[in-house]
Design a protein around this motif. Structure first.
Motif, PDB file in Angstrom:
ATOM      1  N   GLN A   1      39.738  46.468  30.660  1.00  0.00           N
ATOM      2  CA  GLN A   1      41.098  46.134  30.281  1.00  0.00           C
ATOM      3  C   GLN A   1      41.180  46.326  28.774  1.00  0.00           C
ATOM      4  OE1 GLN A   1      40.924  42.307  33.014  1.00  0.00           O
ATOM      5  NE2 GLN A   1      43.022  42.668  32.363  1.00  0.00           N
ATOM      6  N   PRO A   2      41.777  47.411  28.330  1.00  0.00           N
ATOM      7  CA  PRO A   2      41.705  47.769  26.909  1.00  0.00           C
ATOM      8  C   PRO A   2      42.488  46.850  25.976  1.00  0.00           C
ATOM      9  CG  PRO A   2      43.139  49.270  28.104  1.00  0.00           C
ATOM     10  CD  PRO A   2      42.477  48.397  29.128  1.00  0.00           C
ATOM     11  N   GLU A   3      43.450  46.118  26.505  1.00  0.00           N
ATOM     12  CA  GLU A   3      44.282  45.267  25.645  1.00  0.00           C
ATOM     13  C   GLU A   3      43.901  43.801  25.843  1.00  0.00           C
ATOM     14  OE1 GLU A   3      48.144  48.074  26.583  1.00  0.00           O
ATOM     15  OE2 GLU A   3      47.203  46.724  28.022  1.00  0.00           O
ATOM     16  N   LYS A   4      43.453  43.148  24.770  1.00  0.00           N
ATOM     17  CA  LYS A   4      43.186  41.715  24.850  1.00  0.00           C
ATOM     18  C   LYS A   4      44.478  40.923  24.793  1.00  0.00           C
ATOM     19  CE  LYS A   4      38.553  40.565  23.310  1.00  0.00           C
ATOM     20  NZ  LYS A   4      37.772  39.775  22.351  1.00  0.00           N
TER      21      LYS A   4
ATOM     22  N   TYR B   1      43.573  39.132  34.813  1.00  0.00           N
ATOM     23  CA  TYR B   1      42.253  39.735  34.965  1.00  0.00           C
ATOM     24  C   TYR B   1      42.287  40.761  36.088  1.00  0.00           C
ATOM     25  CZ  TYR B   1      40.224  35.918  32.229  1.00  0.00           C
ATOM     26  OH  TYR B   1      39.911  35.021  31.235  1.00  0.00           O
ATOM     27  N   CYS B   2      41.671  41.895  35.815  1.00  0.00           N
ATOM     28  CA  CYS B   2      41.452  42.910  36.828  1.00  0.00           C
ATOM     29  C   CYS B   2      40.012  42.758  37.313  1.00  0.00           C
ATOM     30  CB  CYS B   2      41.667  44.292  36.198  1.00  0.00           C
ATOM     31  SG  CYS B   2      41.504  45.676  37.322  1.00  0.00           S
ATOM     32  N   ALA B   3      39.773  42.879  38.603  1.00  0.00           N
ATOM     33  CA  ALA B   3      38.416  42.652  39.101  1.00  0.00           C
ATOM     34  C   ALA B   3      38.169  43.420  40.389  1.00  0.00           C
ATOM     35  CB  ALA B   3      38.187  41.159  39.352  1.00  0.00           C
ATOM     36  N   PRO B   4      36.922  43.904  40.558  1.00  0.00           N
ATOM     37  CA  PRO B   4      36.543  44.470  41.850  1.00  0.00           C
ATOM     38  C   PRO B   4      36.256  43.326  42.818  1.00  0.00           C
ATOM     39  CG  PRO B   4      34.673  44.515  40.379  1.00  0.00           C
ATOM     40  CD  PRO B   4      35.810  43.934  39.593  1.00  0.00           C
TER      41      PRO B   4
ATOM     42  N   GLN C   1      26.601  44.196  40.606  1.00  0.00           N
ATOM     43  CA  GLN C   1      27.032  42.910  40.088  1.00  0.00           C
ATOM     44  C   GLN C   1      28.544  42.836  40.220  1.00  0.00           C
ATOM     45  OE1 GLN C   1      25.357  40.376  38.920  1.00  0.00           O
ATOM     46  NE2 GLN C   1      23.299  41.126  38.594  1.00  0.00           N
ATOM     47  N   PHE C   2      29.069  41.668  40.050  1.00  0.00           N
ATOM     48  CA  PHE C   2      30.512  41.490  40.159  1.00  0.00           C
ATOM     49  C   PHE C   2      31.059  41.188  38.782  1.00  0.00           C
ATOM     50  CE2 PHE C   2      28.935  41.112  44.235  1.00  0.00           C
ATOM     51  CZ  PHE C   2      28.251  39.935  44.440  1.00  0.00           C
ATOM     52  N   TYR C   3      31.784  42.100  38.218  1.00  0.00           N
ATOM     53  CA  TYR C   3      32.270  41.908  36.870  1.00  0.00           C
ATOM     54  C   TYR C   3      33.783  41.855  36.839  1.00  0.00           C
ATOM     55  CZ  TYR C   3      27.570  43.165  35.321  1.00  0.00           C
ATOM     56  OH  TYR C   3      26.237  43.200  35.109  1.00  0.00           O
ATOM     57  N   PHE C   4      34.305  40.820  36.218  1.00  0.00           N
ATOM     58  CA  PHE C   4      35.717  40.782  35.918  1.00  0.00           C
ATOM     59  C   PHE C   4      35.978  41.609  34.673  1.00  0.00           C
ATOM     60  CE2 PHE C   4      38.335  37.526  38.151  1.00  0.00           C
ATOM     61  CZ  PHE C   4      37.418  37.199  39.125  1.00  0.00           C
ATOM     62  N   GLY C   5      37.217  42.093  34.562  1.00  0.00           N
ATOM     63  CA  GLY C   5      37.618  42.679  33.296  1.00  0.00           C
ATOM     64  C   GLY C   5      37.676  41.575  32.254  1.00  0.00           C
ATOM     65  N   THR C   6      37.820  41.968  30.991  1.00  0.00           N
ATOM     66  CA  THR C   6      37.809  40.983  29.912  1.00  0.00           C
ATOM     67  C   THR C   6      39.111  40.214  29.817  1.00  0.00           C
ATOM     68  OG1 THR C   6      38.394  42.790  28.435  1.00  0.00           O
ATOM     69  CG2 THR C   6      36.084  42.133  28.496  1.00  0.00           C
ATOM     70  N   GLY C   7      40.095  40.664  30.536  1.00  0.00           N
ATOM     71  CA  GLY C   7      41.346  39.929  30.575  1.00  0.00           C
ATOM     72  C   GLY C   7      42.351  40.385  29.525  1.00  0.00           C
ATOM     73  N   THR C   8      43.612  40.256  29.848  1.00  0.00           N
ATOM     74  CA  THR C   8      44.706  40.529  28.912  1.00  0.00           C
ATOM     75  C   THR C   8      45.608  39.318  28.872  1.00  0.00           C
ATOM     76  OG1 THR C   8      44.706  42.915  29.346  1.00  0.00           O
ATOM     77  CG2 THR C   8      46.704  41.976  28.395  1.00  0.00           C
ATOM     78  N   SER C   9      45.831  38.817  27.673  1.00  0.00           N
ATOM     79  CA  SER C   9      46.720  37.677  27.502  1.00  0.00           C
ATOM     80  C   SER C   9      48.132  38.203  27.250  1.00  0.00           C
ATOM     81  CB  SER C   9      46.257  36.810  26.324  1.00  0.00           C
ATOM     82  OG  SER C   9      47.156  35.743  26.120  1.00  0.00           O
TER      83      SER C   9
END
Lengths: 111, 114
Positions: free
Chosen positions: A6-9, A86-89, A98-106
């Protein structure tokens, strides 16, 4: 590993303006993706899953295999949309995965 | 169903103390997870479990331990608390089959280590 970016915090839009929260994925095979939302001081909850192709709270997300993206869109932002997204697989266990969430966008919707 | 419940909601620890964060789910989910959420950093997976008696490390397991003796419970143990473990901790669970692998989250535990 299944990875999402997720490129935008931080993202700010005015009320009534369109909003797009970006999510890109980088793994092979059939991608499966979810969008989760966390409103202030609440628990994370599912917003959208790609397989259902549904619209929830006016939000839609289309899986674009050519661009490896799963962007979240809403044509007219509302103040109550202000939240962390959050975007997530999916949390499937595969060998070496592994299961990784995106870093999230506020997202902040300005009145 | 209560879903995923976590206790305590808040806790302040001194450096070097230990504690256990409790997590329980009543949905008969096989998969359970522990995440930490640092300000502006998103979610990071600490440990996960695919069933009773089976646990595995996530991205940031150092300083933590878990156990899964029952399907319902997945406690997270901090043995020697450090300031770097100040965070909000979320427990989650999910099914293992079917079309939807949606994760259900608990309300979180806000931990401060001073």
């Amino acid at each position: 590993a299944q990875r999402v970016t997720q490129p935008e915090k931080l993202l700010s839009v005015f009320k009534g303006a369109p909003v797009e929260l970006k999510c890109n994925y980088s793994y092979s095979g059939s991608p499966e993706l979810f969008w989760y939302v966390q409103y202030s001081r609440q628990r994370l909850q599912l917003l959208l899953r790609h397989i259902s192709r549904e619209s929830i709270k006016g939000f839609t997300a289309d899986l674009n295999k050519g661009e490896t993206s799963f962007h979240l869109k809403k044509p007219f932002a509302q103040e109550e949309d202000s939240a962390m997204y959050y975007c997530a697989p999916p949390p499937k266990r595969r060998a070496g995965n592994q299961f990784y969430f995106g870093t999230g966008t506020s997202l902040t919707v300005i009145p | 169903n209560a879903g995923v419940t976590q206790t305590p909601k808040f806790r302040i620890l001194k450096i070097g103390q230990s504690m256990t964060l409790q997590c329980t789910q009543d949905m008969n989910h096989n998969y359970m997870y522990w995440y930490r959420q640092d300000p502006g950093m998103g979610l990071k997976l600490i440990y996960y479990s695919v069933g009773a008696g089976i646990t595995d490390k996530g991205e940031v397991p150092n300083g933590y331990n878990v156990s899964r003796s029952t399907t319902e419970d997945f406690p997270l143990r901090l043995e020697l608390a450090a300031p770097s473990q100040t965070s909000v901790y979320f427990c989650a669970s999910s099914r293992t089959s079917g079309q939807s692998y949606e994760q259900y989250f608990g309300p979180g535990t806000r931990l401060t280590v001073t």
